[in-house]
Design an enzyme around this catalytic site. Structure first.
Site, PDB file in Angstrom:
ATOM      1  N   ARG A 183      99.208   2.413 -46.474  1.00 20.27           N
ATOM      2  CA  ARG A 183      99.546   2.377 -45.055  1.00 20.27           C
ATOM      3  C   ARG A 183     100.363   1.111 -44.755  1.00 20.27           C
ATOM      4  O   ARG A 183     100.387   0.174 -45.546  1.00 20.27           O
ATOM      5  CB  ARG A 183      98.271   2.397 -44.211  1.00 20.27           C
ATOM      6  CG  ARG A 183      97.555   3.738 -44.204  1.00 20.27           C
ATOM      7  CD  ARG A 183      96.213   3.670 -43.482  1.00 20.27           C
ATOM      8  NE  ARG A 183      95.209   2.950 -44.265  1.00 20.27           N
ATOM      9  CZ  ARG A 183      93.953   2.751 -43.870  1.00 20.27           C
ATOM     10  NH1 ARG A 183      93.558   3.196 -42.694  1.00 20.27           N
ATOM     11  NH2 ARG A 183      93.095   2.112 -44.638  1.00 20.27           N
ATOM     12  N   LYS A 240      94.616  -3.291 -43.407  1.00 16.27           N
ATOM     13  CA  LYS A 240      93.324  -3.656 -43.968  1.00 16.27           C
ATOM     14  C   LYS A 240      93.094  -5.161 -43.924  1.00 16.27           C
ATOM     15  O   LYS A 240      94.006  -5.953 -43.710  1.00 16.27           O
ATOM     16  CB  LYS A 240      93.208  -3.149 -45.405  1.00 16.27           C
ATOM     17  CG  LYS A 240      93.053  -1.641 -45.507  1.00 16.27           C
ATOM     18  CD  LYS A 240      91.871  -1.114 -44.708  1.00 16.27           C
ATOM     19  CE  LYS A 240      90.539  -1.551 -45.267  1.00 16.27           C
ATOM     20  NZ  LYS A 240      89.401  -1.028 -44.444  1.00 16.27           N
ATOM     21  N   TYR A 266      92.372  -4.377 -39.172  1.00 16.14           N
ATOM     22  CA  TYR A 266      90.959  -4.110 -39.404  1.00 16.14           C
ATOM     23  C   TYR A 266      90.384  -5.276 -40.200  1.00 16.14           C
ATOM     24  O   TYR A 266      90.981  -5.724 -41.183  1.00 16.14           O
ATOM     25  CB  TYR A 266      90.767  -2.818 -40.211  1.00 16.14           C
ATOM     26  CG  TYR A 266      91.045  -1.556 -39.434  1.00 16.14           C
ATOM     27  CD1 TYR A 266      90.261  -1.202 -38.340  1.00 16.14           C
ATOM     28  CD2 TYR A 266      92.084  -0.707 -39.806  1.00 16.14           C
ATOM     29  CE1 TYR A 266      90.508  -0.040 -37.624  1.00 16.14           C
ATOM     30  CE2 TYR A 266      92.341   0.455 -39.103  1.00 16.14           C
ATOM     31  CZ  TYR A 266      91.558   0.785 -38.013  1.00 16.14           C
ATOM     32  OH  TYR A 266      91.811   1.935 -37.312  1.00 16.14           O
ATOM     33  N   HIS A 318      86.336  -5.893 -40.336  1.00 18.42           N
ATOM     34  CA  HIS A 318      85.000  -5.533 -40.835  1.00 18.42           C
ATOM     35  C   HIS A 318      84.320  -6.761 -41.449  1.00 18.42           C
ATOM     36  O   HIS A 318      83.963  -6.789 -42.627  1.00 18.42           O
ATOM     37  CB  HIS A 318      85.093  -4.393 -41.857  1.00 18.42           C
ATOM     38  CG  HIS A 318      85.705  -3.134 -41.310  1.00 18.42           C
ATOM     39  ND1 HIS A 318      85.073  -2.349 -40.372  1.00 18.42           N
ATOM     40  CD2 HIS A 318      86.902  -2.537 -41.556  1.00 18.42           C
ATOM     41  CE1 HIS A 318      85.851  -1.317 -40.074  1.00 18.42           C
ATOM     42  NE2 HIS A 318      86.966  -1.411 -40.776  1.00 18.42           N
ATOM     43  N   GLU A 345      88.750  -2.813 -35.033  1.00 22.87           N
ATOM     44  CA  GLU A 345      87.531  -2.014 -34.907  1.00 22.87           C
ATOM     45  C   GLU A 345      86.616  -2.447 -33.777  1.00 22.87           C
ATOM     46  O   GLU A 345      85.645  -1.746 -33.460  1.00 22.87           O
ATOM     47  CB  GLU A 345      86.743  -2.006 -36.234  1.00 22.87           C
ATOM     48  CG  GLU A 345      86.049  -3.307 -36.590  1.00 22.87           C
ATOM     49  CD  GLU A 345      86.927  -4.254 -37.395  1.00 22.87           C
ATOM     50  OE1 GLU A 345      86.391  -5.247 -37.917  1.00 22.87           O
ATOM     51  OE2 GLU A 345      88.154  -3.995 -37.494  1.00 22.87           O
ATOM     52  N   ASP A 367      71.356  12.468 -35.030  1.00 17.95           N
ATOM     53  CA  ASP A 367      71.795  11.349 -34.200  1.00 17.95           C
ATOM     54  C   ASP A 367      70.628  10.921 -33.322  1.00 17.95           C
ATOM     55  O   ASP A 367      69.709  11.710 -33.070  1.00 17.95           O
ATOM     56  CB  ASP A 367      72.992  11.768 -33.332  1.00 17.95           C
ATOM     57  CG  ASP A 367      73.795  10.578 -32.831  1.00 17.95           C
ATOM     58  OD1 ASP A 367      74.871  10.308 -33.373  1.00 17.95           O
ATOM     59  OD2 ASP A 367      73.327   9.896 -31.888  1.00 17.95           O
ATOM     60  N   ARG A 379      74.383  13.125 -26.910  1.00 16.41           N
ATOM     61  CA  ARG A 379      75.415  13.456 -27.897  1.00 16.41           C
ATOM     62  C   ARG A 379      75.062  14.729 -28.660  1.00 16.41           C
ATOM     63  O   ARG A 379      75.928  15.578 -28.912  1.00 16.41           O
ATOM     64  CB  ARG A 379      75.594  12.289 -28.879  1.00 16.41           C
ATOM     65  CG  ARG A 379      76.713  12.503 -29.896  1.00 16.41           C
ATOM     66  CD  ARG A 379      78.034  12.790 -29.218  1.00 16.41           C
ATOM     67  NE  ARG A 379      79.126  12.937 -30.176  1.00 16.41           N
ATOM     68  CZ  ARG A 379      80.293  13.477 -29.874  1.00 16.41           C
ATOM     69  NH1 ARG A 379      80.522  13.917 -28.647  1.00 16.41           N
ATOM     70  NH2 ARG A 379      81.246  13.567 -30.792  1.00 16.41           N
ATOM     71  N   LEU A 407      77.483   3.896 -37.087  1.00 15.46           N
ATOM     72  CA  LEU A 407      78.278   2.722 -36.748  1.00 15.46           C
ATOM     73  C   LEU A 407      77.513   1.828 -35.792  1.00 15.46           C
ATOM     74  O   LEU A 407      76.949   2.296 -34.793  1.00 15.46           O
ATOM     75  CB  LEU A 407      79.597   3.154 -36.089  1.00 15.46           C
ATOM     76  CG  LEU A 407      80.478   2.027 -35.531  1.00 15.46           C
ATOM     77  CD1 LEU A 407      81.046   1.187 -36.673  1.00 15.46           C
ATOM     78  CD2 LEU A 407      81.585   2.578 -34.663  1.00 15.46           C
ATOM     79  N   ASP A 451      82.560   0.404 -44.923  1.00 14.48           N
ATOM     80  CA  ASP A 451      83.308  -0.743 -44.399  1.00 14.48           C
ATOM     81  C   ASP A 451      82.395  -1.736 -43.697  1.00 14.48           C
ATOM     82  O   ASP A 451      82.708  -2.926 -43.617  1.00 14.48           O
ATOM     83  CB  ASP A 451      84.388  -0.281 -43.416  1.00 14.48           C
ATOM     84  CG  ASP A 451      85.691   0.094 -44.108  1.00 14.48           C
ATOM     85  OD1 ASP A 451      85.989  -0.506 -45.156  1.00 14.48           O
ATOM     86  OD2 ASP A 451      86.397   0.982 -43.619  1.00 14.48           O
ATOM     87  N   VAL A 482      84.382   4.754 -50.950  1.00 11.27           N
ATOM     88  CA  VAL A 482      85.706   4.125 -50.870  1.00 11.27           C
ATOM     89  C   VAL A 482      85.873   3.453 -49.508  1.00 11.27           C
ATOM     90  O   VAL A 482      85.637   4.074 -48.468  1.00 11.27           O
ATOM     91  CB  VAL A 482      86.819   5.167 -51.097  1.00 11.27           C
ATOM     92  CG1 VAL A 482      88.194   4.553 -50.887  1.00 11.27           C
ATOM     93  CG2 VAL A 482      86.697   5.743 -52.503  1.00 11.27           C
ATOM     94  N   MET A 489      89.262   4.938 -47.087  1.00  3.18           N
ATOM     95  CA  MET A 489      89.479   6.368 -47.282  1.00  3.18           C
ATOM     96  C   MET A 489      90.805   6.865 -46.693  1.00  3.18           C
ATOM     97  O   MET A 489      91.542   7.600 -47.338  1.00  3.18           O
ATOM     98  CB  MET A 489      88.310   7.175 -46.709  1.00  3.18           C
ATOM     99  CG  MET A 489      87.042   7.078 -47.517  1.00  3.18           C
ATOM    100  SD  MET A 489      85.674   7.993 -46.756  1.00  3.18           S
ATOM    101  CE  MET A 489      86.301   9.674 -46.841  1.00  3.18           C
TER     102      MET A 489
END
Length: 372
Positions: free
Chosen positions: A15, A75, A94, A96, A118, A198, A203, A240, A270, A298, A301
């Site tokens: 990216r 990243k 990002y 993290h 984020e 959840d 939700r 999250l 992450d 990963v 991703m």
């Protein structure tokens, strides 16, 4: 302002922080953009596209970091990149930071102003710069999981949707947010047997209205998580805690009790991961096995579908990039409390409470840090 776009160097990360279209917007606003040669080449955005819209293409990342007042990436900066950051320079990417002490310490030492995609918020309490990549990662999690379920990949040898006379795979999605919704949507489309868990009843009601009767919903107690994952063929970790470390919902004991060849895809990696046995992996070596369970963890991703991801990300980040460049970081944040929420580190101070708590560091309110 001079805006810099380095080439991403994380494993198999293709990216790019700004598309030529985004560069053109910045140039029209009177800014200078320097782009590292080859930054977008892997996704058919070669240097000539950037030159055509007014960017200056420079030979290496040192030229970008050395000149840019605002660095726009995708990243988190790798160790060599952290060493090029300087005091007062704005980094927009990002980050993290909560599960990454080394990166946090490096950024603190640099004295830069680090704004994390984020944790930027919107008026509804959402995370608009995380959402597009969460959509991509959620959809990809089913692709990755379906492949890992194949026997040659270490899985149980199960076709996600089954065939007439043979039941489909059981897919469990932990978390019904953006990642979870996109994952379950893809799994349902492939005719898998899907359950989502959840802790938010509203939700779960929304998901039930949207996807019932095909979708099963469960309130996420410890018992419900354990019962669900022990009978699953594929488990998607999609929880999250904004800016903080993901909760470990699936213990090592649960992993040990799963059937051989079960697959877990930890999209939460992450932020540290929601499986106790999770550890970061790369696109070059995406999976490993613990107690017979295949883990796909990963950390980037969406980088596997880099062109789609780049354009989706730029659609969301461009207004904020323009605000930072047009107004400068302090004025932009003074006028936009949602952008202010993205400030994680400012000139040697941690300015996001969840990051400070994760590392036992002093928290300085972002409004205060910007005046120091």
């Amino acid at each position: 302002m001079i805006v810099g776009v380095p080439r991403e160097i994380k494993d198999n990360e293709f990216r790019v922080g700004l598309t030529p279209s985004a560069v053109r917007e910045l140039v029209e606003h009177g800014h200078k953009v320097v782009v590292e040669s080859g930054a977008g080449e892997a996704i058919d955005l070669d240097d000539n596209y950037y030159r055509a819209v007014g960017a200056e293409v420079v030979p290496d990342s040192a030229s970008v970091y050395g000149r840019a007042e605002l660095v726009v990436k995708v990243k988190e900066p790798q160790p060599t990149e952290i060493g090029m950051l300087r005091e007062g320079q704005v980094l927009f990417t990002y980050l993290h930071l909560a599960p990454d002490a080394a990166q946090t310490e490096g950024i603190l030492r640099s004295g830069c102003i680090a704004v994390a995609y984020e944790t930027v918020t919107d008026e509804r309490g959402g995370l608009p710069l995380l959402a597009p990549m969460s959509e991509v990662a959620g959809r990809m999690s089913i692709q990755a999981g379906a492949h890992a379920l194949e026997r040659e990949a270490g899985g149980r040898g199960i076709l996600l949707g089954g065939v007439p006379g043979v039941p489909p795979a059981k897919v469990v999605v932990l978390g019904g947010g953006v990642v979870g919704m996109n994952a379950l949507r893809m799994a349902l489309g492939l005719e898998a047997d899907v359950t989502v868990l959840d802790k938010s009843l509203p939700r779960l009601k929304e998901l039930d209205l949207a996807f019932a009767p095909a979708l099963k919903t469960r309130y996420a107690t410890i018992d419900a998580v354990e019962e669900s994952v022990l009978t699953a063929d594929l488990v998607i970790g999609a929880v999250l805690t904004p800016g903080g470390t993901a909760p470990r919902l699936v213990t090592r004991e649960m992993i040990r009790s799963m059937r051989r060849g079960t697959v877990v895809v930890d999209v939460s990696i992450d932020q540290g991961g929601c499986f106790e046995t999770s550890r970061p992996t790369t696109h070059s070596n995406p999976t490993y096995v613990v107690d017979g369970v295949v883990h796909y963890c990963v950390t980037n991703m969406p980088g596997a579908v880099a062109r789609t991801s780049t354009f989706a990300l730029n659609n969301a980040t461009l207004p904020f990039t323009l605000a930072l460049a047009d107004k400068g970081v302090r004025k932009a944040m003074a006028e936009d409390c949602h952008l202010l929420d993205g400030l994680n580190v400012c000139c040697g101070h941690v300015t996001h409470r969840a990051v400070a708590e994760a590392h036992g560091l002093e928290f300085v309110p972002p409004e205060q840090a910007l005046t120091l």
